[in-house]
Design a protein around this motif. Structure first.
Motif, PDB file in Angstrom:
ATOM      1  N   ARG A 293       0.846  -1.194   0.000  1.00 21.24           N
ATOM      2  CA  ARG A 293       0.000   0.000   0.000  1.00 21.24           C
ATOM      3  C   ARG A 293       0.884   1.247   0.000  1.00 21.24           C
ATOM      4  NH1 ARG A 293      -5.582  -1.308   3.323  1.00 21.24           N
ATOM      5  NH2 ARG A 293      -6.167  -2.944   1.881  1.00 21.24           N
TER       6      ARG A 293
ATOM      7  N   ASP B 224      -4.081  -2.765   8.366  1.00 18.41           N
ATOM      8  CA  ASP B 224      -5.393  -2.244   7.961  1.00 18.41           C
ATOM      9  C   ASP B 224      -5.579  -0.837   8.518  1.00 18.41           C
ATOM     10  OD1 ASP B 224      -8.097  -2.277   6.999  1.00 18.41           O
ATOM     11  OD2 ASP B 224      -8.761  -2.687   9.058  1.00 18.41           O
TER      12      ASP B 224
ATOM     13  N   ASP C 203      -5.118   3.115   6.424  1.00 16.31           N
ATOM     14  CA  ASP C 203      -6.160   4.154   6.334  1.00 16.31           C
ATOM     15  C   ASP C 203      -5.626   5.478   6.874  1.00 16.31           C
ATOM     16  OD1 ASP C 203      -8.136   2.343   5.380  1.00 16.31           O
ATOM     17  OD2 ASP C 203      -9.693   3.348   6.545  1.00 16.31           O
TER      18      ASP C 203
HETATM   19 MG    MG Z   1      -9.088  -1.248   5.580  1.00  9.75          MG
END
Ligand code: MG
Ligand code: IPM
Length: 354
Positions: free
Chosen positions: A103, A245, A249
């Motif tokens: 990411r 996770d 964000d």
């Molecule tokens: Mg997420």
């Protein structure tokens, strides 16, 4: 280049549609691209009674790469957990062995003012979060509901990592760091959790094979704080599923909008699933408001990682930079008073820039 398209729910179909226009353009220029579409998430449930219909998984497994939009919506919130749209994504990650989730959080200079952080804090940000994607408390057994000895109902989940699971993601972390600034920060909660103590030991051990990479360790609570205090201290972060996770964000806001962040989820052979990190945004679905750039950038990652076509990836990324430089903004990245355009028009701009 066989690509499975899984648009999913909410804004998923609109953003995938714009990415498909990029594929059309590339096919027109001679790339042997074939696509096929299948339902996942709530759409899978509607079509076949399951968030990951067998035909969808078969298609994804037969393809060279998968492009996913987003899943979820209020319509499905009351379904039992095994049938919720999220199980479509979690199920496909697990079934395809997509353990390495890349990411990147990059702040395009034009969007410095779109971040909620001061421009000088985020200017030049180029961070890679590597999230383990098929283990941890997301998949650990046992889990469920039970009644305890006192007669109270409880819910419980199991945080769990095996040594091979930690080793393989650590290796990807070190290899990723090697291709960048030779700095790797491993994030855990080793002051409290047994899982994290093991994680830290294994990452440290794997690090001996990579003496040219400077390894550091950080507790996740501190990492959450450091990400907004001084995000440029990081280059590559490697962490487990749940911490990744949450931190990804958080990192998306450094880049101006969650609508800008792509991701790649890779298996051991670099076959992959590519998706924006944002969700299905049911509140704006079908209104031509969603930002398609994270999905288009995910396609860029597909060419970089699965098809090993850095030239095509560079071309897609250059087109995105160009539309931003030209001043095109969807609502999420527009400044107050700045004119914003819709999903379709943003797709038009990217297609033209390509
Ligand atoms: Mg997420
Ligand atoms: C993500 C999402 C998913 C996750 C959800 C939709 C299951 O938040 O990709 O970050 O928790 O992994």
């Amino acid at each position: 280049m066989k690509i499975a398209l899984l648009p999913g729910d909410g804004i998923g179909p609109e953003i995938v549609r714009e990415a498909v226009r990029v594929l059309d353009r590339l096919r027109h220029d001679g790339l042997p691209i074939e696509t096929e579409t299948a339902p996942i998430g709530g759409a899978g449930h509607d079509a076949a009674g399951h968030p990951l219909p067998k035909a969808t998984l078969d298609l994804a497994q037969a393809a060279d790469a998968v492009l996913l939009g987003a899943v979820g919506g209020p319509k499905y919130d009351t379904l039992p957990r095994e049938l919720r749209p999220e199980q479509g994504i979690l199920g496909i990650r697990k079934a395809m062995g997509l353990f390495a989730n890349l990411r990147p959080a990059i702040l395009y200079p034009e969007l410095a003012a779109a971040s909620t952080l001061k421009p000088e804090v985020v200017a030049g940000l180029d961070l890679m979060i590597l999230r383990e994607l098929t283990g941890d408390i997301y998949f650990g057994q046992p889990r469920g509901r039970r009644r305890n000895a006192a007669g109270d109902d409880e819910g419980f989940d199991t945080m769990l990592y095996s040594v091979p699971e930690i080793e393989r993601i650590a290796r990807v972390g070190f290899e990723t760091a090697r291709r960048r600034s030779h700095k790797l920060c491993s994030v855990d909660k080793a002051n409290v959790l047994d899982t994290s103590i093991l994680w830290r030991e294994v990452v440290t051990r794997v690090g001996r094979d990579f003496p040219d990479v400077a390894l550091s360790h950080m507790y996740v609570d501190n990492a959450a704080m450091q990400l907004v205090r001084a995000p440029k201290q990081f280059d590559v972060i490697v962490t487990g599923n749940i911490f990744g996770d949450i931190l990804s964000d958080e990192a998306s806001m450094l880049a101006g909008s969650i609508g800008m962040l792509p991701s790649a989820s890779l298996d051991a052979n670099r076959k992959g699933l590519y998706e924006p990190i944002h969700g299905s945004a049911p509140d704006i679905a079908g209104q031509d408001k969603a930002n398609p750039l994270a999905t288009i950038l995910s396609l860029g990652m597909m060419f970089r990682y699965t098809f090993a076509r850095a030239d095509v990836a560079d071309r897609i990324e250059a087109a995105v930079r160009r539309v931003l430089a030209q001043g095109h903004r969807t609502g999420d990245i527009a400044m107050p008073g700045e004119r914003s355009i819709g999903t379709r028009a943003m797709g038009d701009a990217v297609a033209a820039a390509l």
